[in-house]
Design a protein around this motif. Sequence first.
Motif, PDB file in Angstrom:
ATOM      1  N   GLU A   1      44.986  30.108  50.440  1.00  0.00           N
ATOM      2  CA  GLU A   1      45.013  31.286  49.734  1.00  0.00           C
ATOM      3  C   GLU A   1      45.169  32.304  50.315  1.00  0.00           C
ATOM      4  O   GLU A   1      45.870  33.381  49.861  1.00  0.00           O
ATOM      5  CB  GLU A   1      43.886  31.226  48.906  1.00  0.00           C
TER       6      GLU A   1
ATOM      7  N   TYR B   1      34.850  36.374  42.972  1.00  0.00           N
ATOM      8  CA  TYR B   1      36.163  36.687  43.572  1.00  0.00           C
ATOM      9  C   TYR B   1      37.104  36.332  42.407  1.00  0.00           C
ATOM     10  O   TYR B   1      38.042  37.022  42.181  1.00  0.00           O
ATOM     11  CB  TYR B   1      36.136  36.228  44.716  1.00  0.00           C
ATOM     12  N   ARG B   2      37.063  35.267  41.951  1.00  0.00           N
ATOM     13  CA  ARG B   2      38.088  35.057  40.679  1.00  0.00           C
ATOM     14  C   ARG B   2      37.930  35.828  39.547  1.00  0.00           C
ATOM     15  O   ARG B   2      39.068  36.084  39.113  1.00  0.00           O
ATOM     16  CB  ARG B   2      37.580  33.323  40.428  1.00  0.00           C
TER      17      ARG B   2
ATOM     18  N   GLU C   1      33.188  32.594  42.980  1.00  0.00           N
ATOM     19  CA  GLU C   1      33.505  32.745  41.536  1.00  0.00           C
ATOM     20  C   GLU C   1      33.633  34.150  40.947  1.00  0.00           C
ATOM     21  O   GLU C   1      34.297  34.621  40.199  1.00  0.00           O
ATOM     22  CB  GLU C   1      32.360  32.026  40.624  1.00  0.00           C
TER      23      GLU C   1
ATOM     24  N   GLN D   1      39.958  38.774  40.727  1.00  0.00           N
ATOM     25  CA  GLN D   1      41.415  38.374  40.892  1.00  0.00           C
ATOM     26  C   GLN D   1      42.082  38.450  39.490  1.00  0.00           C
ATOM     27  O   GLN D   1      43.161  38.790  39.362  1.00  0.00           O
ATOM     28  CB  GLN D   1      41.665  37.047  41.466  1.00  0.00           C
ATOM     29  N   ASP D   2      41.431  37.697  38.545  1.00  0.00           N
ATOM     30  CA  ASP D   2      42.109  37.399  37.296  1.00  0.00           C
ATOM     31  C   ASP D   2      42.135  38.529  36.280  1.00  0.00           C
ATOM     32  O   ASP D   2      42.402  38.422  35.328  1.00  0.00           O
ATOM     33  CB  ASP D   2      41.454  36.164  36.520  1.00  0.00           C
TER      34      ASP D   2
END
Length: 429
Positions: free
Chosen positions: A295, A179-180, A177, A183-184
Amino acid sequence: MRRVAITGLGAVTPVGLDAPATWAALAAGRSGVRELETFDARTFPVRIAGQVTGFVPERVLPDARERRHLSRAALFALAAAHEALRDAGEGWQDIDPYRRGTAVGGTVGRPGLQELVDMSHLMETTGHRGMARQAPADVLLRDQNVGAAAVARAGGCQGPLISVSTACAGSAHAIGEAYRRIQDGECRLMVAGGFDALTTWMDVVGFSLLGAVTDRWNHAPHRASRPFDAQRSGFVLGEGAVMAVLEDWDTARARGARVHGELLGYGSTLNAYRITDSPPDGGGAIGAMQDALAESGLDPSAVDYVAAHGTGTPGNDASETLAIKKVFGTHAHALSVSSPKSMTGHLTSAAAGVNLLAALGALREGLVPPTVNLDHPDPRLDLDYVPNAARRRPVRAALVNAFAFGGTNASFVVGPGDALPGAPATPSS
């Protein structure tokens, strides 16, 4: 999507009080399983665990007034977070605090035996009036979010705080999470990992009743954790914490940070099978691994090492082996697969953090840590589990697995950070 670098690592585990010591012990195949010292276990069916020794809470948090609010496990987490942030070097402090976040996997705390006895006595003798005698700090000791908030405070993180309670997959989900969020673009830095201390009498009794922990090796603790071995009879409880600093790649490079590795892909699934058992056909674990690999953009043949969940329970090890075979096909037999739990015991919410340390060490040094106590090969489990001694081999990418009670699964792919995701893999020499 932004690239995500791993720039800091910290650990408190049964085999080391920091990340370098933990990696050295894993590489050497040293066990941290020993007789329990957190309570008098002489009359219990299980008297051993992967236990942290030599830890001094006062060094982590000198202020006794603040320390009383943190559980044993939360103090492990704070120590690991401080180490990871020091390891990340200088310059991260200049990142906007509202773009720094925290994601932590931890188990909801439980009262100890003496607390239960005291509460029962107060209720019987005074009704509920006597409950006011309980110290307010005791409530905070059992609150998972207090430990997570302490970690956030260590990094001056005023962005999102994600507190995950998914048992043995907790740190994997927290890292995924985090990482997300990077990334975003929501965050530029995240402190992520997990902490736990399932070394209380309640944990020993509970997991013994489930038949999940081995009770056959009280006389030889270092031999008790036996993932993938034909004589495996359950896992060994453990305790500790592992934290990592994840960072936007461009931010890390701009400040000249050392990069331990790069997160390339993440997958999370649910078995929807049974609460305690892995599906015999590999079930949701297959989906988690496939999603993480997809991914990453890497061909499965570019992965050389799997840091396995590998608990030492008969069903889990068989299910994970089958899942790896289905995901990797013929390449499965070219993989090195090993379980750090054979040395640390099962750190539950911190377990995937230990696997991350193992994967990054293997990438960095070209050395795959072993699965110790693998003395009796199981003919049904025919992968290369790196039995009993570390092995030299180039590792281009590694897959980390974490599977939990309740059927939740998480996997992520890590690389050395020297190539863009999806770039053609360099052949190993």
